[in-house]
Design a protein around this motif. Sequence first.
Motif, PDB file in Angstrom:
ATOM      1  N   UNK A 142      21.967  -1.890  13.823  1.00  0.00           N
ATOM      2  CA  UNK A 142      21.523  -3.365  14.413  1.00  0.00           C
ATOM      3  C   UNK A 142      20.897  -3.082  15.728  1.00  0.00           C
ATOM      4  N   UNK A 143      20.365  -4.473  16.049  1.00  0.00           N
ATOM      5  CA  UNK A 143      19.847  -4.214  17.451  1.00  0.00           C
ATOM      6  C   UNK A 143      20.713  -4.218  18.473  1.00  0.00           C
ATOM      7  N   UNK A 205      13.792  -3.624  15.602  1.00  0.00           N
ATOM      8  CA  UNK A 205      13.715  -3.771  17.039  1.00  0.00           C
ATOM      9  C   UNK A 205      12.186  -3.124  17.205  1.00  0.00           C
ATOM     10  N   UNK A 206      11.447  -3.844  18.263  1.00  0.00           N
ATOM     11  CA  UNK A 206      10.127  -3.323  18.361  1.00  0.00           C
ATOM     12  C   UNK A 206      10.327  -1.851  19.212  1.00  0.00           C
ATOM     13  N   UNK A 207       9.439  -1.136  18.790  1.00  0.00           N
ATOM     14  CA  UNK A 207       9.048   0.359  19.070  1.00  0.00           C
ATOM     15  C   UNK A 207      10.578   1.067  19.015  1.00  0.00           C
ATOM     16  N   UNK A 208      10.998   0.821  17.891  1.00  0.00           N
ATOM     17  CA  UNK A 208      12.380   1.232  17.589  1.00  0.00           C
ATOM     18  C   UNK A 208      12.707   2.873  17.790  1.00  0.00           C
ATOM     19  N   UNK A 209      11.683   3.457  17.703  1.00  0.00           N
ATOM     20  CA  UNK A 209      11.929   4.826  18.186  1.00  0.00           C
ATOM     21  C   UNK A 209      11.934   5.284  19.540  1.00  0.00           C
ATOM     22  N   UNK A 210      11.134   4.438  20.314  1.00  0.00           N
ATOM     23  CA  UNK A 210      10.970   4.616  21.767  1.00  0.00           C
ATOM     24  C   UNK A 210      12.287   4.085  22.333  1.00  0.00           C
ATOM     25  N   UNK A 211      12.740   3.059  21.803  1.00  0.00           N
ATOM     26  CA  UNK A 211      13.907   2.471  22.281  1.00  0.00           C
ATOM     27  C   UNK A 211      15.393   3.433  22.108  1.00  0.00           C
ATOM     28  N   UNK A 212      15.169   4.108  20.815  1.00  0.00           N
ATOM     29  CA  UNK A 212      16.199   5.207  20.508  1.00  0.00           C
ATOM     30  C   UNK A 212      16.044   6.170  21.485  1.00  0.00           C
ATOM     31  N   UNK A 301       2.459   2.882  14.964  1.00  0.00           N
ATOM     32  CA  UNK A 301       3.093   1.797  13.967  1.00  0.00           C
ATOM     33  C   UNK A 301       3.089   0.545  14.646  1.00  0.00           C
ATOM     34  N   UNK A 302       2.704   0.392  16.016  1.00  0.00           N
ATOM     35  CA  UNK A 302       2.790  -0.884  16.912  1.00  0.00           C
ATOM     36  C   UNK A 302       2.331  -2.106  16.187  1.00  0.00           C
ATOM     37  N   UNK A 303       0.978  -1.848  15.649  1.00  0.00           N
ATOM     38  CA  UNK A 303       0.238  -2.967  15.323  1.00  0.00           C
ATOM     39  C   UNK A 303       0.920  -3.665  13.932  1.00  0.00           C
ATOM     40  N   UNK A 304       1.330  -2.844  13.139  1.00  0.00           N
ATOM     41  CA  UNK A 304       2.121  -3.413  11.956  1.00  0.00           C
ATOM     42  C   UNK A 304       3.697  -3.721  12.130  1.00  0.00           C
ATOM     43  N   UNK A 397      13.827 -10.609  21.621  1.00  0.00           N
ATOM     44  CA  UNK A 397      13.053  -9.353  21.221  1.00  0.00           C
ATOM     45  C   UNK A 397      11.649  -9.660  20.263  1.00  0.00           C
ATOM     46  N   UNK A 398      12.094 -10.687  19.754  1.00  0.00           N
ATOM     47  CA  UNK A 398      10.920 -11.334  18.684  1.00  0.00           C
ATOM     48  C   UNK A 398      10.234 -12.547  19.057  1.00  0.00           C
TER      49      UNK A 398
END
Length: 506
Positions: A142-143, A205-212, A301-304, A397-398
């Motif tokens: 989760x976020x 979450x936006x750009x979840x890989x970058x956040x992780x 992935x960002x545009x999608x 975030x959204x």
Amino acid sequence: MMNSTDAQTLPLLGSNLDRIAARGVTVPDYDRNAVTPGIVHFGVGGFHRAHMAMVVDDLMNAGRAADWGIVGAGVLPHDVHMRDALAGQDHLYSLTLKHPDGTRERRVIGSIIDYRYGPDDPQGLIDLLGEETIRIVSLTVTEGGYNVNPVTGEFVSEDAMIVADVAALKAGRLPSTVFGYVIEALRRRRDDGVDPFTVQSCDNISENGHVAKKMFGAFARLVDPELADWIDTHVAFPNAMVDRITPATTDEDRAEVRESVGLLDAWPVVAEPFFQWVLEDSFTSGRPPYELAGVQVVDDVRPYEHMKLRLLNSGHQGLAYFGLLAGYTYAHEAMENPDIAVYLRRYMDEEGTPSLEPLPGIDLDAYKDSLIERFSNPEIRDTLARLGAESSDRIPKWLVPVIGDNLVSGAPVEVSAAICASWARYAEGSDEQGAPFTIVDRYATELQQVASSQAADPLAFVRQEQFFGTVATDSRFTRHYLAALKSLHERGARETVRRLAAHEAL
């Protein structure tokens, strides 16, 4: 529909799969005993089981992923319930897709082959994460599980559990958080000369890989800066976007599976038929051939992702609070009010869409039409309370990024401001008849305290910069926000949304 007599009800077990298949339920068409673990997944819930585990099961049915079995992992107290439910039925579960016309597609998923609960055996979980066969550690935590400050975007290092885990790892003790398990496992793999696994976030979450990458890297730096540098260089954190509405499982869902096909499933999953998973092709040590099971594997992935977060997820926020204030319980009930459907489409067209990047190959009008149809699906019975939970992790975030981008570009923000006002009114803690809401949010107490001061200070709620940034300083936003909040208090949710749908002044 069959009667649920003891003689007709089958426990969901591997030994019963042939009999279950005879009842029209699709079952695994592969030898589960031949499946070996390749993925450890933290946060096994309905969402994971409706997408990643389903995709891996599809690949296994096609003879493509026998070495990518999933081992569930949990570290939080509530995870024992999933551990026990899966352990009692050979780690099998049923997935039901509910079509708007009332038809059902049912299948049994077999890709989860084990479950480890950290507090039961922390050494065993660390040892598993260190095995060379484990090439992906995936997450749906989760976020809030990423421990991100919602305004600064930085890691919250002072969290008590983080402080304790950092001290434990520095002292050579075993961890207790997902951060601790992942970072300690990577350290051991580095020291043992074992290739690192990919850390694959599947959260909304936006750009979840970058956040992780940023959050796990920050934790690692608290423990060992050299290890953090190694992780930054050697470990992949792919971005991903998953789109499938997956309501929380209810007792009614369990009863339906039992009564319709005579199947006793402790924790079935229900979902809508629509499915989209877009995944960045960035992996450290290989991956399943996801693209053979309908996954879009792409370079960016960002545009999608923005399309989903700013249209579907923000649309859910627009539906949740107005719907709850108007007295609705389920999403489809609220969508039966034509004003709500029109107001949501207005948000998507006038405010969500202008904030998006170009999307080659995507028919946005058709996508937005599908969102209205999906929100209206009476078979999903998605609760507005679920959609409105953890608002402090979601709206910042959204929706707030939509407002920020549109203030810069000059695009409208009226409906977005009204959605923020509906959250502020909801945070007061009761509906228009005075019935109390149970607000599910880690900041629930603080939010209700601020919301209670709105009569004297109508901008108090949006002055919380940790959630809204500086939008309260821009009159282009605040004039719409104040008008919507006043209308919600004086006219109520139904009349306010009617005016928004009709482009009338509030």
